[in-house]
Design a protein around this motif. Structure first.
Motif, PDB file in Angstrom:
ATOM      1  N   ALA A  86       0.901  -1.168  -0.191  1.00 42.23           N
ATOM      2  CA  ALA A  86      -0.190   0.100  -0.064  1.00 42.23           C
ATOM      3  C   ALA A  86       0.768   1.275  -0.081  1.00 42.23           C
ATOM      4  O   ALA A  86       0.676   2.250  -0.772  1.00 42.23           O
ATOM      5  CB  ALA A  86      -0.770  -0.091   1.131  1.00 42.23           C
ATOM      6  N   LYS A  87       1.848   1.416   0.924  1.00 37.75           N
ATOM      7  CA  LYS A  87       2.627   2.734   1.213  1.00 37.75           C
ATOM      8  C   LYS A  87       3.267   3.087  -0.276  1.00 37.75           C
ATOM      9  O   LYS A  87       3.254   4.029  -0.830  1.00 37.75           O
ATOM     10  CB  LYS A  87       3.608   2.502   2.124  1.00 37.75           C
ATOM     11  N   PRO A  88       4.372   2.100  -0.931  1.00 41.88           N
ATOM     12  CA  PRO A  88       4.771   2.464  -2.195  1.00 41.88           C
ATOM     13  C   PRO A  88       3.982   2.742  -3.164  1.00 41.88           C
ATOM     14  O   PRO A  88       4.235   3.538  -4.172  1.00 41.88           O
ATOM     15  CB  PRO A  88       5.803   1.191  -2.429  1.00 41.88           C
ATOM     16  N   ALA A  89       2.721   1.875  -3.293  1.00 39.81           N
ATOM     17  CA  ALA A  89       1.760   2.140  -4.716  1.00 39.81           C
ATOM     18  C   ALA A  89       1.093   3.436  -4.111  1.00 39.81           C
ATOM     19  O   ALA A  89       0.790   4.157  -5.295  1.00 39.81           O
ATOM     20  CB  ALA A  89       0.641   1.029  -4.522  1.00 39.81           C
ATOM     21  N   GLY A  90       0.824   3.703  -3.049  1.00 31.35           N
ATOM     22  CA  GLY A  90       0.348   4.953  -2.637  1.00 31.35           C
ATOM     23  C   GLY A  90       1.077   6.172  -3.039  1.00 31.35           C
ATOM     24  O   GLY A  90       0.497   7.314  -3.132  1.00 31.35           O
ATOM     25  N   GLU A  91       2.218   5.924  -3.065  1.00 32.70           N
ATOM     26  CA  GLU A  91       3.118   7.263  -3.410  1.00 32.70           C
ATOM     27  C   GLU A  91       3.088   7.337  -4.991  1.00 32.70           C
ATOM     28  O   GLU A  91       3.731   8.381  -5.299  1.00 32.70           O
ATOM     29  CB  GLU A  91       4.647   6.866  -3.076  1.00 32.70           C
ATOM     30  N   VAL A  92       2.597   6.633  -5.851  1.00 35.15           N
ATOM     31  CA  VAL A  92       2.477   6.918  -7.318  1.00 35.15           C
ATOM     32  C   VAL A  92       0.950   6.831  -7.609  1.00 35.15           C
ATOM     33  O   VAL A  92       0.704   7.858  -8.303  1.00 35.15           O
ATOM     34  CB  VAL A  92       3.006   5.574  -8.010  1.00 35.15           C
ATOM     35  N   VAL A  93      -0.006   6.241  -7.222  1.00 34.62           N
ATOM     36  CA  VAL A  93      -1.230   6.103  -7.571  1.00 34.62           C
ATOM     37  C   VAL A  93      -2.358   7.320  -7.061  1.00 34.62           C
ATOM     38  O   VAL A  93      -1.875   7.444  -5.942  1.00 34.62           O
ATOM     39  CB  VAL A  93      -1.879   4.970  -7.963  1.00 34.62           C
ATOM     40  N   ASP A  94      -3.356   7.304  -7.544  1.00 31.49           N
ATOM     41  CA  ASP A  94      -4.520   8.107  -7.025  1.00 31.49           C
ATOM     42  C   ASP A  94      -5.553   7.642  -6.327  1.00 31.49           C
ATOM     43  O   ASP A  94      -6.089   7.973  -5.645  1.00 31.49           O
ATOM     44  CB  ASP A  94      -5.044   9.116  -8.227  1.00 31.49           C
ATOM     45  N   VAL A  95      -5.716   6.191  -6.853  1.00 29.47           N
ATOM     46  CA  VAL A  95      -6.683   5.308  -6.373  1.00 29.47           C
ATOM     47  C   VAL A  95      -6.099   3.862  -6.014  1.00 29.47           C
ATOM     48  O   VAL A  95      -5.386   3.440  -6.857  1.00 29.47           O
ATOM     49  CB  VAL A  95      -7.902   5.079  -7.182  1.00 29.47           C
ATOM     50  N   LEU A  96      -6.230   3.477  -4.883  1.00 28.78           N
ATOM     51  CA  LEU A  96      -5.914   2.038  -4.458  1.00 28.78           C
ATOM     52  C   LEU A  96      -7.051   0.941  -4.379  1.00 28.78           C
ATOM     53  O   LEU A  96      -7.860   1.470  -4.012  1.00 28.78           O
ATOM     54  CB  LEU A  96      -5.149   2.211  -3.096  1.00 28.78           C
ATOM     55  N   GLN A  97      -6.848   0.308  -5.133  1.00 32.22           N
ATOM     56  CA  GLN A  97      -7.990  -0.782  -5.415  1.00 32.22           C
ATOM     57  C   GLN A  97      -7.906  -2.015  -4.584  1.00 32.22           C
ATOM     58  O   GLN A  97      -6.881  -2.788  -4.641  1.00 32.22           O
ATOM     59  CB  GLN A  97      -8.254  -1.230  -6.944  1.00 32.22           C
ATOM     60  N   LYS A 114      -4.685   4.239   5.325  1.00 30.49           N
ATOM     61  CA  LYS A 114      -3.401   4.998   5.857  1.00 30.49           C
ATOM     62  C   LYS A 114      -2.591   5.523   4.861  1.00 30.49           C
ATOM     63  O   LYS A 114      -2.258   6.896   5.172  1.00 30.49           O
ATOM     64  CB  LYS A 114      -2.584   4.250   6.763  1.00 30.49           C
ATOM     65  N   THR A 115      -2.917   5.423   3.865  1.00 29.24           N
ATOM     66  CA  THR A 115      -2.120   6.054   2.419  1.00 29.24           C
ATOM     67  C   THR A 115      -2.529   7.694   2.374  1.00 29.24           C
ATOM     68  O   THR A 115      -2.043   8.614   1.799  1.00 29.24           O
ATOM     69  CB  THR A 115      -2.021   5.349   1.240  1.00 29.24           C
ATOM     70  N   GLY A 116      -3.967   7.706   2.616  1.00 32.40           N
ATOM     71  CA  GLY A 116      -4.826   8.775   2.300  1.00 32.40           C
ATOM     72  C   GLY A 116      -5.342   8.992   1.037  1.00 32.40           C
ATOM     73  O   GLY A 116      -5.687   9.946   0.360  1.00 32.40           O
ATOM     74  N   LYS A 117      -5.014   7.979   0.116  1.00 31.77           N
ATOM     75  CA  LYS A 117      -5.585   7.905  -1.076  1.00 31.77           C
ATOM     76  C   LYS A 117      -7.068   7.313  -1.178  1.00 31.77           C
ATOM     77  O   LYS A 117      -7.367   6.785  -0.292  1.00 31.77           O
ATOM     78  CB  LYS A 117      -4.688   6.988  -2.346  1.00 31.77           C
ATOM     79  N   VAL A 118      -7.863   7.717  -2.349  1.00 36.12           N
ATOM     80  CA  VAL A 118      -8.954   6.944  -2.352  1.00 36.12           C
ATOM     81  C   VAL A 118      -8.695   5.426  -2.480  1.00 36.12           C
ATOM     82  O   VAL A 118      -7.962   4.834  -3.039  1.00 36.12           O
ATOM     83  CB  VAL A 118      -9.599   7.407  -3.895  1.00 36.12           C
TER      84      VAL A 118
END
Length: 253
Positions: A86-97, A114-118
């Motif tokens: 989640a953390k590395p992906a959240g640094e790149v993308v706008d939405v985590l699925q 916790k990443t703050g992303k959608v």
């Protein structure tokens, strides 16, 4: 009508494929006034067979998604299968699925939140729409600012799915953004000799039916030559058919 559109290849196959799809999405956005979110997976961890193509992996996959975002100005979505991603992906993308089979995995939901992303949570094939209040509760309690839910059908015996469109209405009572996954819902899970089959002919009908039931978003896996795709080949929509379908839905950003 305002709505969310998500589109892209099932899995990252090559930089060239991402460029082809991203360029088409930009073209559609400019022509129709949409804001399509680009989707692709860096790893398909739940393929039917151990021999199936999974993707380039986290590090290379996220770099390719970052390149798409920078080059084309598109918002980007990808899925995660383990909480540490989640953390590395959240640094790149706008939405985590969150994949459907994993939608009750507490640690995965919490780490995504916790990443703050959608956080887009796909409804499991074994759950009802009303059951999804519990995954949403986990994400919100962990600090998620925005949570979406996605309908993708329910198991109907073996190797088949059926869509109960009432789930859309039920999930709209939980969150304001409910997306219809028009391509995964026409799958035949594990029903094609060691891989998942499907029937893309029904994708447009799924989209229009979901609109009638009040969906606020649509998810399409697309590919310029889907029959040659390395994952979900049978149910991906032809890339050149996406514009017409989005236009028929009447979606704007």
């Amino acid at each position: 009508m305002k709505g969310t559109i998500i589109a892209g290849p099932c899995v990252i196959e090559s930089p060239e494929l991402l460029d082809t799809v991203a360029a088409k999405l930009v073209e559609i956005n400019e022509k129709l006034g949409t804001d399509i979110i680009f989707k692709a997976s860096f790893d398909k961890a739940n393929r039917t067979s151990i021999r199936s193509f999974r993707g380039p992996g986290l590090e290379k996959g996220l770099q390719l998604l970052a390149d798409v975002k920078a080059k084309y100005g598109l918002r980007v979505l990808t899925d995660i299968h383990e909480s540490w991603q989640a953390k590395p992906a959240g640094e790149v993308v706008d939405v985590l699925q969150i994949p459907a089979f994993l939608c009750r995995q507490t640690d995965l939901l919490v780490s995504a939140a916790k990443t703050g992303k959608v956080v887009n949570i796909k409804k499991a094939q074994f759950l009802s729409g009303t059951d999804m209040r519990y995954p949403v509760e986990k994400a919100r309690d962990a600090g998620a600012r925005e949570v979406w839910l996605t309908e993708r059908g329910n198991m109907f015996g073996y190797n088949n799915l059926v869509v109960d469109f009432r789930n859309i209405s039920d999930m709209l009572e939980i969150v304001p953004t409910v997306i219809m996954d028009c391509t995964h819902s026409v799958q035949r899970p594990g029903g094609a000799d060691g891989k998942t089959g499907g029937d893309r002919r029904f994708v447009p009908a799924m989209a229009m039916a979901a609109k009638a039931f009040g969906a606020t978003g649509w998810f399409f896996e697309v590919h310029p030559t889907p029959d040659q795709g390395l994952s979900d080949a049978a149910n991906m929509l032809e890339l050149d058919k996406l514009e017409k379908l989005v236009e028929e839905l009447g979606v704007r950003s």
